[in-house]
Design a protein around this motif. Structure first.
Motif, PDB file in Angstrom:
ATOM      1  N   ILE A 102       0.834  -1.207   0.000  1.00 49.74           N
ATOM      2  CA  ILE A 102       0.000   0.000   0.000  1.00 49.74           C
ATOM      3  C   ILE A 102       0.869   1.258   0.000  1.00 49.74           C
ATOM      4  N   LEU A 103       1.868   1.294   0.879  1.00 49.26           N
ATOM      5  CA  LEU A 103       2.705   2.480   1.015  1.00 49.26           C
ATOM      6  C   LEU A 103       3.595   2.695  -0.203  1.00 49.26           C
ATOM      7  N   ASP A 104       4.108   1.609  -0.765  1.00 46.14           N
ATOM      8  CA  ASP A 104       4.960   1.733  -1.942  1.00 46.14           C
ATOM      9  C   ASP A 104       4.168   2.224  -3.143  1.00 46.14           C
ATOM     10  N   GLU A 105       2.937   1.758  -3.276  1.00 50.64           N
ATOM     11  CA  GLU A 105       2.098   2.199  -4.397  1.00 50.64           C
ATOM     12  C   GLU A 105       1.715   3.672  -4.261  1.00 50.64           C
ATOM     13  N   LYS A 106       1.805   4.197  -3.040  1.00 47.96           N
ATOM     14  CA  LYS A 106       1.593   5.640  -2.810  1.00 47.96           C
ATOM     15  C   LYS A 106       2.910   6.414  -2.877  1.00 47.96           C
ATOM     16  N   ASN A 107       3.993   5.725  -3.249  1.00 49.77           N
ATOM     17  CA  ASN A 107       5.325   6.332  -3.377  1.00 49.77           C
ATOM     18  C   ASN A 107       5.812   6.918  -2.046  1.00 49.77           C
ATOM     19  N   LEU A 108       5.544   6.203  -0.950  1.00 49.03           N
ATOM     20  CA  LEU A 108       5.902   6.711   0.372  1.00 49.03           C
ATOM     21  C   LEU A 108       7.088   5.997   1.012  1.00 49.03           C
ATOM     22  N   LEU A 109       7.593   4.954   0.389  1.00 41.68           N
ATOM     23  CA  LEU A 109       8.746   4.241   0.961  1.00 41.68           C
ATOM     24  C   LEU A 109      10.041   4.895   0.474  1.00 41.68           C
ATOM     25  N   ARG A 110      10.222   6.129   0.884  1.00 42.44           N
ATOM     26  CA  ARG A 110      11.387   6.911   0.462  1.00 42.44           C
ATOM     27  C   ARG A 110      11.701   7.949   1.535  1.00 42.44           C
ATOM     28  N   GLY A 111      12.906   8.467   1.485  1.00 40.29           N
ATOM     29  CA  GLY A 111      13.288   9.520   2.424  1.00 40.29           C
ATOM     30  C   GLY A 111      13.346   9.015   3.854  1.00 40.29           C
ATOM     31  N   LYS A 112      12.829   9.809   4.767  1.00 35.90           N
ATOM     32  CA  LYS A 112      12.855   9.482   6.183  1.00 35.90           C
ATOM     33  C   LYS A 112      11.520   8.864   6.602  1.00 35.90           C
ATOM     34  N   ILE A 113      11.594   7.672   7.194  1.00 37.32           N
ATOM     35  CA  ILE A 113      10.397   6.926   7.595  1.00 37.32           C
ATOM     36  C   ILE A 113      10.522   6.554   9.066  1.00 37.32           C
ATOM     37  N   CYS A 114       9.461   6.819   9.823  1.00 33.16           N
ATOM     38  CA  CYS A 114       9.470   6.511  11.254  1.00 33.16           C
ATOM     39  C   CYS A 114       8.356   5.538  11.605  1.00 33.16           C
ATOM     40  N   SER A 115       8.741   4.432  12.222  1.00 35.03           N
ATOM     41  CA  SER A 115       7.773   3.472  12.740  1.00 35.03           C
ATOM     42  C   SER A 115       7.594   3.710  14.234  1.00 35.03           C
ATOM     43  N   ILE A 116       6.349   3.941  14.634  1.00 34.91           N
ATOM     44  CA  ILE A 116       6.014   4.072  16.056  1.00 34.91           C
ATOM     45  C   ILE A 116       5.489   2.715  16.517  1.00 34.91           C
ATOM     46  N   GLY A 117       6.253   2.035  17.357  1.00 31.94           N
ATOM     47  CA  GLY A 117       5.775   0.771  17.903  1.00 31.94           C
ATOM     48  C   GLY A 117       5.916  -0.426  16.989  1.00 31.94           C
ATOM     49  N   ASP A 118       7.014  -0.510  16.262  1.00 32.61           N
ATOM     50  CA  ASP A 118       7.277  -1.715  15.468  1.00 32.61           C
ATOM     51  C   ASP A 118       7.397  -2.910  16.414  1.00 32.61           C
ATOM     52  N   GLY A 119       7.187  -4.102  15.891  1.00 34.85           N
ATOM     53  CA  GLY A 119       7.340  -5.307  16.699  1.00 34.85           C
ATOM     54  C   GLY A 119       8.130  -6.346  15.942  1.00 34.85           C
ATOM     55  N   LYS A 120       9.085  -6.990  16.612  1.00 43.76           N
ATOM     56  CA  LYS A 120       9.923  -8.035  16.017  1.00 43.76           C
ATOM     57  C   LYS A 120      10.664  -7.533  14.775  1.00 43.76           C
ATOM     58  N   ALA A 121      10.893  -6.216  14.710  1.00 43.12           N
ATOM     59  CA  ALA A 121      11.614  -5.569  13.595  1.00 43.12           C
ATOM     60  C   ALA A 121      10.957  -5.829  12.245  1.00 43.12           C
ATOM     61  N   ASN A 122       9.670  -6.129  12.234  1.00 40.63           N
ATOM     62  CA  ASN A 122       8.992  -6.491  10.987  1.00 40.63           C
ATOM     63  C   ASN A 122       8.956  -5.348   9.980  1.00 40.63           C
ATOM     64  N   PHE A 123       8.524  -4.180  10.440  1.00 36.80           N
ATOM     65  CA  PHE A 123       8.399  -3.067   9.499  1.00 36.80           C
ATOM     66  C   PHE A 123       9.761  -2.581   9.032  1.00 36.80           C
ATOM     67  N   VAL A 124      10.687  -2.370   9.964  1.00 41.43           N
ATOM     68  CA  VAL A 124      11.981  -1.814   9.565  1.00 41.43           C
ATOM     69  C   VAL A 124      12.764  -2.788   8.688  1.00 41.43           C
ATOM     70  N   SER A 125      12.667  -4.094   8.948  1.00 37.27           N
ATOM     71  CA  SER A 125      13.413  -5.044   8.118  1.00 37.27           C
ATOM     72  C   SER A 125      12.884  -5.050   6.692  1.00 37.27           C
TER      73      SER A 125
END
Length: 289
Positions: A102-125
């Motif tokens: 969803i985020l990539d199709e909105k061209n948002l996986l770029r620049g500075k990205i902050c995850s609030i409350g990631d778990g098991k490093a899923n989002f950042v990995s």
């Protein structure tokens, strides 16, 4: 200073940032065990028997979510990662494939990205592999950050030289850092950081309302996009009810807000095998100016 030792300094003061649910599921738990829940998702090791049963689970997963998501680069990344980690490909993995798509199709996986409350490093990995030109910020309770870091280190997702624990505002100006780990105590350093996208995935539904307001202030201050995926209402152990429609949304531009279709069902090895999720999950994308 060693990353774990640095994060350990924030443990004594972390309780004040927890809801009653976090206190129950985090305090006194072995957060150095990457399989420990910590109310932040699952990390299920694949034994021989579970590997055999996974063939049936894959069939159930495709019954629920169809074929398309399993053929995407987003899922294939997580599948490869789970293979390296000898980890079950479960709903916590699949939902991140949907969200990154969803985020990539909105061209948002770029620049500075902050995850609030990631778990098991899923989002950042996922972001680290899929977007080479991003700088990632992960803000969380120090127990969760320590667990995330242990996963990243054990499976060689990112070298220590590219990871920095944020102890003061100047740390955020360091060059060549790909992942900043930010204890909840230091979230204020994120103001005016030029972050393009914030995400919160089933986390605001479990943190104190006062903390949620502070995070929204930071998101608005950065004039960021914000992807939010949380339950409409969730009751904490002390009786507090946290409601999605009571978050301090403000006057951001709503790009979408809808029932989260991939969050309606899940599967398990217990009959009837395919189950309905308890509670209703909504996800939204907001742009603040």
């Amino acid at each position: 200073m060693d990353i774990l030792e640095n994060l350990k300094n924030y443990l004594p003061s972390s309780e004040k940032y927890m809801s009653s649910m976090h206190k129950e599921h985090i305090l006194g738990k072995d957060f150095k065990n990457i399989s420990e829940s910590l109310s932040s998702g699952t990390f299920t090791n694949l034994g021989v028997l579970l590997k055999l049963k996974y063939f049936f689970l894959k069939y159930l997963q495709k019954k629920i979510w169809g074929e398309e998501i399993f053929n995407t680069k987003y899922f294939k990344h997580y599948k490869d990662l789970c293979k390296i980690q000898n980890r079950l490909v479960d709903f916590d993995i699949i939902k991140h494939a949907f969200i990154l798509k969803i985020l990539d199709e909105k061209n948002l996986l770029r620049g500075k990205i902050c995850s609030i409350g990631d778990g098991k490093a899923n989002f950042v990995s996922g972001c680290l592999v899929l977007s080479k030109n991003t700088t990632l910020y992960s803000v969380n309770l120090p127990q969760a950050l320590m667990q995330d870091y242990l996963i990243i280190k054990k499976f060689h997702i990112l070298d220590d030289s590219f990871i920095k624990v944020v102890n003061n505002e100047k740390d955020l100006s360091l060059k060549n850092i790909r992942l900043f780990l930010i204890p909840a105590q230091n979230k204020f350093f994120l103001k005016k950081s030029g972050i393009n996208l914030f995400t919160n995935i089933v986390s605001f539904q479990e943190i104190p309302k006062s903390e949620t307001k502070l995070y929204f202030d930071i998101i608005k201050n950065n004039k960021s996009f914000f992807y939010c995926c949380n339950q409409t209402a969730k009751k904490m152990y002390d009786g507090t009810v946290i409601k999605y429609n009571e978050y301090p949304w403000g006057d951001g531009k709503k790009i979408f807000e809808e029932d989260c279709s991939f969050y309606k069902k899940y599967c398990s090895l217990k009959p009837p095998f395919i189950h309905k999720k308890k509670g209703k999950i909504i996800h939204s994308l907001i742009k603040y100016d």
